[in-house]
Design an enzyme around this catalytic site. Structure first.
Site, short mmCIF file in Angstrom:
data_model
loop_
_atom_site.label_atom_id
_atom_site.label_comp_id
_atom_site.label_asym_id
_atom_site.label_seq_id
_atom_site.Cartn_x
_atom_site.Cartn_y
_atom_site.Cartn_z
N VAL A 59 0.79 -1.15 0.00
CA VAL A 59 -0.02 -0.02 0.13
C VAL A 59 0.94 1.03 0.04
O VAL A 59 1.82 1.32 0.75
CB VAL A 59 -0.80 -0.06 1.19
CG1 VAL A 59 -1.90 1.21 1.14
CG2 VAL A 59 -1.81 -1.43 1.46
N ILE A 86 4.69 -1.07 3.26
CA ILE A 86 4.47 0.33 2.70
C ILE A 86 5.30 0.69 1.74
O ILE A 86 6.34 0.54 1.62
CB ILE A 86 4.60 1.08 4.06
CG1 ILE A 86 4.08 0.54 5.33
CG2 ILE A 86 4.37 2.54 3.85
CD1 ILE A 86 2.62 0.95 5.33
N LYS A 87 4.78 1.15 0.66
CA LYS A 87 5.20 1.34 -0.62
C LYS A 87 5.39 2.86 -0.51
O LYS A 87 4.71 3.92 -0.21
CB LYS A 87 4.28 1.43 -1.76
CG LYS A 87 4.13 -0.01 -2.45
CD LYS A 87 3.26 -0.27 -3.52
CE LYS A 87 3.82 0.13 -4.86
NZ LYS A 87 2.68 0.08 -6.05
N VAL A 88 6.83 3.21 -0.70
CA VAL A 88 7.41 4.66 -0.31
C VAL A 88 8.21 5.01 -1.67
O VAL A 88 9.02 4.52 -2.20
CB VAL A 88 8.28 4.48 0.69
CG1 VAL A 88 8.82 5.83 0.94
CG2 VAL A 88 7.58 3.99 2.02
#
Ligand code: G3P
Length: 226
Positions: A59, A86-88
């Site tokens: 996400v 967590i997509k950063v």
């Protein structure tokens, strides 16, 4: 290869879950937009329910500063579950976030990767996955396969546990090239997967085999009917 679905569409996730060995589901704000005005966290929880805990759910944050990205990551981890990746995006602020999340034991996927250096920095920061954007790189006249090969070399050179998660595909050959260049995983939109499996020559071959069988054993008599 690890195959992930690049979609937030529940129907597609259920469908492909049934017959493909999926490793996860990846989303981003543009993918979420396709689903309309959903209840964001409830929708993500539904995806998790379908894929289970053995598959990864990715996400993406949308904020621009590290502090705000961390607040978004916390919200996702609290309201979905602690296993979410967590997509950063790999910006200067994003790299800070990847480092900090790594320290607190949160999984990250470094995304919006268009260059070798972005990937190398994300690997050094401790990202679990690095997502090079294959088609977008090609659109910028950049050699996507060579970039992925260089990222794979960097992972080996540094004995990193990071994995390449190729993304942004518009045709199957781009996926093949990612894997040949050393990518471990790819995330693919359902529409493209459908194309990969819809090969007219395969259908023709299957039908020809059936016709030969029926010619000998009688129309519509299958092996189970013998
Ligand atoms: O996972 C990232 C990917 O969805 C980007 O794809 O098609 O927007 O270039 P695209």
């Amino acid at each position: 290869m690890k195959l992930m679905l690049d979609t937030a569409n529940l129907e597609a996730i259920r469908l492909y879950q049934d017959f493909l060995p999926l490793s996860g589901v990846t989303t981003n704000p543009s993918i979420i937009k396709k689903e309309g005005r959903i209840d964001f966290f409830a929708h993500l929880r539904q995806i998790r329910q379908i894929i289970g805990r053995d598959q990864s759910l990715h996400v993406q944050v949308i904020a621009l500063t590290a502090q705000e990205m961390l607040a978004e990551a916390d919200a996702v981890l609290d309201k979905v579950d602690r296993d979410v990746y967590i997509k950063v995006p790999v910006t200067a602020e994003g790299l800070k976030v990847i480092k900090l999340l790594r320290k607190s034991g949160v999984h990250t996927t470094a995304t919006a990767v268009y260059s070798k250096m972005q990937a190398h920095l994300a690997i050094a920061a401790g990202a679990d996955y690095v997502a090079p954007y294959y088609n977008r790189m090609e659109n910028l006249n950049s050699d996507a396969a060579a970039t992925i090969a260089a990222i794979a070399d960097e992972i080996k050179r540094t004995a990193s546990s990071a994995q390449i998660l190729g993304a942004s595909y518009k045709n199957i050959e781009q996926i093949n090239r990612t894997l040949e260049a050393g990518g471990q995983a790819v995330t693919v939109a359902p529409e493209l997967l459908e194309q990969a499996l819809a090969l007219p020559s395969v259908d023709q071959a299957v039908q020809a085999f059936r016709n030969d069988w029926f010619a000998v054993f009688g129309e519509e008599k299958t092996i189970a009917d013998l």
